[in-house]
Design a protein around this motif. Structure first.
Motif, PDB file in Angstrom:
ATOM      1  N   ARG A  33       0.835  -1.246  -0.114  1.00 22.04           N
ATOM      2  CA  ARG A  33       0.040  -0.005   0.035  1.00 22.04           C
ATOM      3  C   ARG A  33       0.759   1.370  -0.082  1.00 22.04           C
ATOM      4  NH1 ARG A  33      -3.040  -0.109   5.914  1.00 22.04           N
ATOM      5  NH2 ARG A  33      -3.089  -2.491   5.336  1.00 22.04           N
ATOM      6  N   SER A  34       2.239   1.094   0.295  1.00 18.46           N
ATOM      7  CA  SER A  34       2.939   2.423   0.268  1.00 18.46           C
ATOM      8  C   SER A  34       3.223   2.585  -1.118  1.00 18.46           C
ATOM      9  CB  SER A  34       4.162   2.150   1.363  1.00 18.46           C
ATOM     10  OG  SER A  34       4.910   0.894   0.895  1.00 18.46           O
ATOM     11  N   ASP A  35       3.525   1.706  -1.918  1.00 21.08           N
ATOM     12  CA  ASP A  35       3.730   2.148  -3.427  1.00 21.08           C
ATOM     13  C   ASP A  35       3.020   2.944  -4.079  1.00 21.08           C
ATOM     14  OD1 ASP A  35       5.477   1.392  -5.832  1.00 21.08           O
ATOM     15  OD2 ASP A  35       3.592   0.968  -6.426  1.00 21.08           O
ATOM     16  N   PHE A  36       3.149   4.144  -4.730  1.00 17.41           N
ATOM     17  CA  PHE A  36       2.168   5.202  -5.038  1.00 17.41           C
ATOM     18  C   PHE A  36       1.535   4.838  -6.334  1.00 17.41           C
ATOM     19  CE2 PHE A  36       1.672   8.802  -7.940  1.00 17.41           C
ATOM     20  CZ  PHE A  36       0.530   9.450  -7.215  1.00 17.41           C
ATOM     21  N   PHE A  57      -1.149   2.224  -5.423  1.00 17.06           N
ATOM     22  CA  PHE A  57      -2.183   3.182  -4.744  1.00 17.06           C
ATOM     23  C   PHE A  57      -2.918   3.792  -5.755  1.00 17.06           C
ATOM     24  CE2 PHE A  57      -4.153   5.734  -1.677  1.00 17.06           C
ATOM     25  CZ  PHE A  57      -4.267   4.764  -0.349  1.00 17.06           C
ATOM     26  N   ARG A  58      -2.311   4.462  -6.803  1.00 10.81           N
ATOM     27  CA  ARG A  58      -3.135   5.105  -7.679  1.00 10.81           C
ATOM     28  C   ARG A  58      -3.794   4.198  -8.821  1.00 10.81           C
ATOM     29  NH1 ARG A  58      -5.216   7.841  -9.123  1.00 10.81           N
ATOM     30  NH2 ARG A  58      -4.564   8.980 -10.831  1.00 10.81           N
ATOM     31  N   SER A 103      -8.115   9.121  -1.487  1.00 10.72           N
ATOM     32  CA  SER A 103      -8.401  10.346  -1.657  1.00 10.72           C
ATOM     33  C   SER A 103     -10.027  10.591  -1.557  1.00 10.72           C
ATOM     34  CB  SER A 103      -8.207  10.609  -2.921  1.00 10.72           C
ATOM     35  OG  SER A 103      -8.937  10.003  -4.347  1.00 10.72           O
TER      36      SER A 103
END
Length: 407
Positions: free
Chosen positions: A147-150, A153-154, A194
């Motif tokens: 979940r820390s990988d941008f 996550f995007r 978001s």
């Protein structure tokens, strides 16, 4: 029949039966590529001639499913069947689904998918029939791994952007989304995504609740975190659509079992709803009162309500001022509180904040109703206690005298 190019193995140019993907992202028939590597001792990609360092092959289940769907359509020739109608974006959907899991540029591909889906219901049905929800669910669950990988996550956020527009009422779609890992991933996005991603997630949850989803496993897995996330959305004064969806999801979850209500109470649901209640509009107010009523059916919920200094005041403000439904729910809550938690403070607040006067007004309604019955029960239980206060309504005195005369 015309065979889509991406269904053909680049080596044999025949339709693939067991497609696999190599490190360059291209797919081949397993037998052909294994012969290329291990019999002919080649160290390149057959289509690009790029030199390879990694000779692993990964089954391309998405492409295999698309080929099977295509074969079924061609053999049965049922183009006009609603469940298998081909949309104007069919070829583009197939192309995107074929490559999306192997490409490192998932976000841009998912944005293209979302643009296609937005074109209409026929395209959405085509996407679902092509196995699109299965692909989306795999992308969403990747957030559990890192979940820390941008980028991951995007991609998850964009996948939710596609998914929330789709019909998910069929059993196959529900089975995919109901998997523990998929629900866990969406719960994470509900907490950390978001504003747009959280809205999409709670919309998906609401759509799932319409087909009688069992929330008990999710509540056991996520605990109070799930309720805290939903309550944060309920409190969101800017994103009112998300707030409305969150209320619907809460109602569905809390209707399922007592255990879910205890978790919500522990997460502070009573306090949040009481503070939002005075300024709520008709639709929101009715749903908030329904949730409070469900929570007050538990002793813990009633205790949390009476411990809040503004509880009775907020509830009294809504009686007879919003709708028949809101008044019915409000009186039911007062009956629960005054029956099982008849503390002196509760009884005094009901008189001081106008609940008693409004309850007396309900006695003049013609005919019988559950609301009127609850109002009568409340007056009979606590009428004599209110008589000792100098500000008790004169109508109360008259009613009690008539009640005594009739006995």
């Amino acid at each position: 029949m015309e065979i889509p190019l991406y269904f053909r193995c680049p080596i044999s140019m025949e339709v693939m039966k067991n497609p696999v993907t190599i490190s360059t992202g291209l797919s081949y028939e397993r037998k052909n590529i294994e012969n290329w590597f291990y019999i002919y001792k080649k160290k390149t990609c057959p289509a690009t001639m790029q030199i390879l360092q990694n000779f692993d092959v990964t089954p391309n289940h998405t492409l295999q499913r698309l080929i099977l769907v295509w074969k079924e359509r061609e053999s049965k020739a049922i183009v006009n069947h609603p469940s298998s109608s081909i949309s104007m974006k069919h070829d583009e959907l197939v192309s995107l689904l074929t490559t999306i899991e192997s490409t490192p540029f998932k976000v841009s591909s998912l944005k293209k998918l979302r643009s296609c889906i937005e074109l209409g219901f026929e395209v959405r049905l085509d996407f679902v029939h092509l196995g699109g929800i299965e692909v989306l669910s795999r992308i969403i669950t990747q957030v559990l791994i890192d979940r820390s990988d941008f980028i991951t996550f995007r991609a998850c956020e964009e996948a939710l952007g596609v998914l929330y527009q789709l019909p998910i009422s069929d059993d196959a779609s529900m089975a995919l989304l109901s998997k523990p890992e998929c629900m866990r991933a969406m719960a994470i996005m509900l907490q950390h995504g978001s504003a747009e991603a959280r809205y999409r997630t709670v919309t998906i949850f609401r759509n799932m609740s319409k087909v009688e989803y069992n929330w008990n496993l999710v509540v056991q897995d996520q605990g109070m975190d799930l309720f805290k996330s939903l309550l944060e959305l309920v409190s969101d004064e800017i994103y009112t659509k998300a707030s409305s969806c969150a209320l619907d999801v809460l109602i569905d979850i809390l209707s399922s079992s007592k255990q879910t209500r205890l978790k919500a109470i522990e997460a502070g649901a009573i306090c949040v709803l009481i503070e939002l209640l005075p300024d709520s509009n008709k639709s929101i107010c009715e749903r908030m009162l329904l949730i409070i009523k469900l929570l007050c059916e538990c002793a813990e919920g009633r205790l949390a309500f009476v411990d809040h200094k503004l509880g009775i005041a907020a509830l009294s403000k809504k009686l007879l001022r919003v709708s028949i439904c809101a008044t019915k729910l409000g009186v039911k809550i007062l009956w629960l509180l005054s029956s099982f938690h008849p503390k002196e403070k509760v009884i005094e607040d009901m008189l001081m904040f106008g609940s008693v006067k409004k309850i007396l007004g309900l006695l003049h309604i013609e005919g019988q109703s559950s609301t009127k019955d609850n109002a009568v029960k409340i007056i009979k239980m606590h009428g004599n206690s209110w008589k000792k206060y100098p500000c008790f309504p004169s109508e109360l005195k008259d009613y009690l005298r008539l009640a005594q005369d009739s006995n």
